[in-house]
Every structure is written in C-alpha cells, then in structure tokens.
Write a protein that holds these residues in place. Structure first.
Motif, mmCIF file in Angstrom:
data_model
loop_
_atom_site.group_PDB
_atom_site.id
_atom_site.type_symbol
_atom_site.label_atom_id
_atom_site.label_comp_id
_atom_site.label_asym_id
_atom_site.label_seq_id
_atom_site.Cartn_x
_atom_site.Cartn_y
_atom_site.Cartn_z
ATOM 1 N N ARG A 11 0.834 -1.200 0.000
ATOM 2 C CA ARG A 11 0.000 0.000 0.000
ATOM 3 C C ARG A 11 0.871 1.254 0.000
ATOM 4 O O ARG A 11 0.614 2.200 -0.747
ATOM 5 N N ARG A 14 2.318 2.417 -3.436
ATOM 6 C CA ARG A 14 1.448 2.859 -4.525
ATOM 7 C C ARG A 14 1.565 4.371 -4.678
ATOM 8 O O ARG A 14 1.228 5.135 -3.788
ATOM 9 N N THR A 16 0.737 8.067 -5.681
ATOM 10 C CA THR A 16 -0.482 8.863 -5.799
ATOM 11 C C THR A 16 -0.098 10.271 -6.206
ATOM 12 O O THR A 16 0.862 10.837 -5.674
ATOM 13 N N GLY A 145 -3.208 5.532 -4.629
ATOM 14 C CA GLY A 145 -2.839 5.386 -6.028
ATOM 15 C C GLY A 145 -3.675 6.235 -6.979
ATOM 16 O O GLY A 145 -4.747 6.732 -6.638
#
Length: 210
Positions: A11, A14, A16, A145
């Motif tokens: 997590r 990811r 973003t 993300g």
C-alpha cells in the motif's frame, strides 16, 4: 503471492498524484470580499472547460461543497465527489464583508488574526483548524494510487502548501493564488512532495509521472 505482512508495504508503495485546483473566479474575488457562497462569474465555466481539455482525465475528482467549486469541478467530471474537508475557511461574523470594511471596523482583531494562525476573532475557524482538516484528508490519500483532482479554495491551497514544505502557517500572507491556480503533489505512500505550484497546469504531454 502477497502475504498479510507484505500488505502495508504494498500500500505504501502505490504512487499517488493529487492536483489541488483553486475554483474559478467569483464576484467576491473582484470585491475582495470574504465569501464562498457566490457562483462562478459567467466566463469561468468556459475557462475551466478549456483547462480540462488540455489534461488527461483524472481517476477521481473531489470538490468543496460550495457552488463555485462544484461548478468548476463539473468541467472535469460529470459526477465530482463533494468533500466537506475541502470547504472554504469559515469567516464567522466577517463573512460577506470586504477586507477594507473589516480593517476599518475591527483593526485590532484583524491584526491579531493575521499574526496568529490559531486566532479566530471573527468567531469562525482559525487557520490552524482549517489546516488540520484539509491536511488530515490529504494524508488519508497516501497509498491510494492514481491521479486525483481536488477543486477547492485558494486559502486551502496555501495551507496545504505550508504543510507539505514545512513552512509556518503565517506564510499564507506571502502567497498569492489566482482562480484556477494549482498545487500539484505526489506521494510515495509515506510523504507528499511538491511537483508544482502556480498558474497554468502542465498539458497532458508533459505529464511524466502517475
């Protein structure tokens, strides 16, 4: 195969990217009046639509609950997601008044407000309180993300900028944000990094990240 122990790391990794966009211009902008209740000026939806056409589509589009923010976000999404955390600062009893009117009627209170980010002499919301709600929402996007657009108000862009670069909140008085100005950030899942801040978002062809 990803184990439960691997999930937090996955997590966190990811990427973003979020663009905070100042909503288009309103009559309050022209009058230097504390108010977020106005709709956009007549030419602003077309300006927002032209900007939207120059960019790749976003995976998610959020907007502050005020009409001017929702009208701006409509250029980027048929169904922008209302987000209370992105709402404008609550100016309390000063709402609807111009900066000059407040300076004339409440000079001491205005000086206190500009000097102390924790102050709310108008009975509304301090800069500290607004920064906490906005950055709390922002930090909740770590690791989610994709490319995100958040249409909000100039003061929120300033407060988030201070949070990301570690500047004191009093720095908001040294920052100008124009309607449709932007703050572009990226996250590696753990921290936000500044990609750009100003006017005129980069066109799709210059998008080299998420």
């Amino acid at each position: 195969m990803t184990t439960p122990e691997d999930a937090p790391a996955a997590r966190a990794s990811r990427a973003t990217r979020i663009t905070l966009l100042c909503r288009g211009a309103t009559a309050a902008n022209r009058q230097a009046r504390f108010s977020a209740g106005d709709s956009l000026l007549p030419k602003e939806p077309a300006r927002a639509a032209a900007l939207a056409k120059s960019l790749r589509p976003f995976d998610r589009v959020f907007c502050a609950p005020e009409a001017c923010a929702a009208e701006t976000a409509a250029a980027f999404s048929a169904a922008p997601i209302p987000c209370p955390a992105l709402r404008d600062l609550d100016y309390g009893s000063w709402n609807g008044q111009t900066a000059d009117e407040i300076a004339g009627r409440f000079p001491d209170a205005l000086r206190h407000w500009t000097a102390d980010p924790a102050a709310a002499p108008h009975g509304g919301e301090s800069f500290e309180t607004a920064a906490t709600r906005a950055t709390g929402w922002l930090d909740g996007l770590h690791g989610t993300g994709g490319r995100v657009l958040a249409v909000t108000h100039g003061i929120l862009l300033k407060l988030v900028f201070a949070h990301v670069v570690g500047a004191p909140l009093a720095a908001v008085w040294r920052i100008d944000v124009e309607p449709l100005g932007f703050l572009d950030l990226s996250s590696d899942g753990r921290r936000w990094a500044l990609r750009g801040f100003g006017a005129g978002l980069p066109a799709a062809g210059h998008d080299d990240g998420v």
